[in-house]
Enzyme design. Structure first.
Site, PDB file in Angstrom:
ATOM      1  N   VAL A 192       0.833  -1.205   0.000  1.00 43.97           N
ATOM      2  CA  VAL A 192       0.000   0.000   0.000  1.00 43.97           C
ATOM      3  C   VAL A 192       0.863   1.247   0.000  1.00 43.97           C
ATOM      4  O   VAL A 192       0.575   2.221  -0.706  1.00 43.97           O
ATOM      5  CB  VAL A 192      -0.934   0.005   1.227  1.00 43.97           C
ATOM      6  CG1 VAL A 192      -1.807   1.252   1.236  1.00 43.97           C
ATOM      7  CG2 VAL A 192      -1.801  -1.251   1.261  1.00 43.97           C
ATOM      8  N   GLU A 193       1.929   1.231   0.769  1.00 45.74           N
ATOM      9  CA  GLU A 193       2.768   2.417   0.927  1.00 45.74           C
ATOM     10  C   GLU A 193       3.632   2.702  -0.299  1.00 45.74           C
ATOM     11  O   GLU A 193       3.701   3.843  -0.761  1.00 45.74           O
ATOM     12  CB  GLU A 193       3.680   2.254   2.153  1.00 45.74           C
ATOM     13  CG  GLU A 193       2.977   2.415   3.483  1.00 45.74           C
ATOM     14  CD  GLU A 193       2.623   3.869   3.769  1.00 45.74           C
ATOM     15  OE1 GLU A 193       3.037   4.764   3.008  1.00 45.74           O
ATOM     16  OE2 GLU A 193       1.913   4.112   4.756  1.00 45.74           O
ATOM     17  N   SER A 194       4.317   1.697  -0.809  1.00 44.59           N
ATOM     18  CA  SER A 194       5.358   1.951  -1.815  1.00 44.59           C
ATOM     19  C   SER A 194       5.400   0.937  -2.945  1.00 44.59           C
ATOM     20  O   SER A 194       6.308   1.006  -3.777  1.00 44.59           O
ATOM     21  CB  SER A 194       6.720   1.945  -1.122  1.00 44.59           C
ATOM     22  OG  SER A 194       6.980   0.648  -0.581  1.00 44.59           O
TER      23      SER A 194
END
Length: 543
Positions: free
Chosen positions: A144-146
């Site tokens: 989700v983040e990166s």
């Protein structure tokens, strides 16, 4: 007879484990139905996903209760399978989760790509989660983040696989300097992220959805939303809070991924297998070392080397450390054996440079891609004064610059040279410029302009810095020079009755720019008649 008994025992063990897995999967399918009400929400997806408005009705909430893993974690052949059997967070069947799940399911190539990209890091992350008794869903958070990219850099100045912003990174011990950015350090940033998530979970009394929301938008935003709902007598769970649009989609993304992983064998959704074996180990270097030399000593290409060592900004490790590298397990012994043949004082190369008239430590450091601090320590220089005709010992890279393909410089050049639609133009930043003023001047999107130059819109610019921009119509050379021709530097003498606000209004410039141009003056002090201010004004406008 001994071998026959061993085979029989092995078959019995396999049969027992398979039965346990089947029982576990069946248990996961038993869900308790609860009623809930949700309002339609905007769904903000990752860069790979478009903005989607969700309008369908909300069905009952389904809460699935996880069961203990059917076997010892080390017995799994696939690390993602190891995660899937230990998922513990409840996944509601609501609009927001279904919207995210729909996007992932409709983009199987993206899922396969990012889950494969996790291969060098996943075993380590899962092990750390289990040691701390944290939810295994957190192994999905870097998706989700990166998208599991340790070089990811967001418009909000967040960097690394776990997307730390500068302040939070420093608060959790991730150093950021000319040589090194700990937010991209695979080992240290993972520990910092799990420390931060553990703190947030405790801060929000064990509610992981609130902790995750705070990880995305800040604990202050979540606390404010909770207080707002309490005052109105409303529920204070994640689904009831008024949070930023990005955060309202952020938590559902993680839950959707968890649900897809849990049911992937039933739904046949593409998910790359990742070996459930340790991939890397930490190896000490004792002193600063050239990255090109380190790659050679470990018998890796630079591309392979950077995959586990993305934190280094330039051609060597930092002079002050950390003095370790991450290496694939099968390369560690080779590296340590070869490293013993290189004395500490030969782990970076040097050349002698004769100081010329007009040289400074900063200009020499920039010329040779090194730092002033390293120049001074190498040459026992205490102050900043140097004399023409004298010689300096300069630490230099052992390979050509382009070989350090993931250094800050090379990543910037790669981004700036990426072919895009429209006309490419190079410009130089003028004093007082920002991404906002440049985007308005050349009529380009603010975030795109920053992205084209591997930066965030809030990153500071330096006068003389080169930027690349892409426009629909070619910009004539005269137009490029127009700004400099119309803008003039003037020295304004303060008169009776003048104030910062009055001068800003008179010359059609902002207060913040006057402050930037005149750093020795404080806006909190009264201006005195006769004082001189430096201003950059558009001479074509009437005053």
């Amino acid at each position: 007879m001994k071998s026959i008994r061993y085979k029989n025992n092995q078959q019995e063990n396999n049969l027992t484990r398979n039965i346990a897995v089947i029982i576990f999967v069946l248990a996961l399918s038993a869900c308790k139905t609860l009623q809930t009400n949700q309002t339609p929400a905007l769904d903000i997806n990752s860069q790979d996903a478009p903005l989607t408005r969700v309008v369908e009705a909300t069905p009952p909430l389904q809460v699935c209760h996880a069961q203990p893993a059917p076997a010892d974690p080390e017995s799994y052949w696939d690390a993602w399978q190891r995660v899937s059997y230990q998922l513990s967070l409840n996944v509601p069947d609501n609009r927001r989760v279904r919207a995210q799940k729909s996007w992932y399911v409709n983009h199987p190539s993206y899922l396969k790509r990012v889950t494969k990209r996790a291969e060098p890091y996943l075993y380590f992350i899962v092990n750390e989660l289990e040691k701390r008794n944290l939810p295994l869903e957190l192994a999905l958070l870097p998706i989700v983040e990166s998208a599991y990219d340790p070089f990811a850099y967001s418009h909000g100045r967040a960097s690394g696989m776990w997307q730390f912003i500068p302040g939070t990174g420093k608060g959790y011990g991730l150093a950021q300097n000319w040589w090194y950015d700990g937010r991209r350090d695979v080992f240290l940033s993972t520990h910092a992220a799990l420390d931060y998530l553990s703190y947030l979970n405790k801060r929000f009394k064990g509610d992981w959805l609130l902790a995750l929301a705070a990880y995305n938008s800040g604990q202050g935003n979540v606390s404010k939303a909770i207080r707002r709902n309490k005052k109105k007598g409303k529920p204070i769970d994640f689904w009831s809070l008024k949070l930023p649009k990005e955060t309202k989609a952020y938590v559902p993304k993680l839950l959707a991924l968890a649900d897809i992983l849990r049911t992937q064998r039933e739904t046949n959704i593409a998910w790359s297998e990742v070996s459930n074996q340790p991939y890397f180990t930490r190896v000490a270097t004792q002193v600063q070392i050239d990255l090109g030399l380190a790659a050679d000593l470990s018998e890796q290409s630079m591309k392979e080397f950077y995959q586990l060592n993305p934190a280094f900004n330039h051609w060597a490790t930092p002079p002050e450390g950390p003095h370790y590298l991450l290496l694939p397990i099968e390369k560690a012994a080779i590296f340590e054996r070869n490293l013993k043949t290189i004395p500490n004082n030969e782990r970076i190369a040097y050349k002698r440079y004769k100081i010329k008239q007009g040289d400074s430590l900063i200009s020499i450091a920039n010329k040779f891609s090194t730092s002033v601090t390293l120049l001074k320590s190498t040459n026992n220089i205490r102050g900043n004064n140097i004399r023409a005709g004298k010689s300096l010992l300069i630490p230099v890279a052992s390979k050509q610059r382009e070989k350090y393909s993931k250094s800050n410089r090379q990543r910037l050049l790669a981004k700036q040279n990426t072919k895009r639609a429209g006309q490419k133009t190079s410009i130089r930043v003028a004093k007082g410029d920002s991404f906002w003023t440049i985007s308005r001047r050349y009529q380009v999107n603010l975030r795109s302009l920053a992205s084209w130059n591997n930066m965030a819109p809030t990153d500071p610019l330096k006068a003389g810095q080169k930027l690349v921009l892409w426009t629909k119509q070619p910009i004539k050379h005269a137009a490029l020079m127009d700004y400099q021709q119309k803008t003039r530097k003037i020295h304004y003498k303060v008169r009776n009755g003048d104030s910062f606000a009055r001068i800003a209004d008179k010359f059609n410039v902002s207060l913040s720019k006057i402050k930037t141009w005149n750093t020795s003056l404080s806006r909190n002090k009264y201006l005195q008649p006769g004082q001189s201010l430096t201003l950059f004004v558009d001479v074509t406008k009437q005053f």
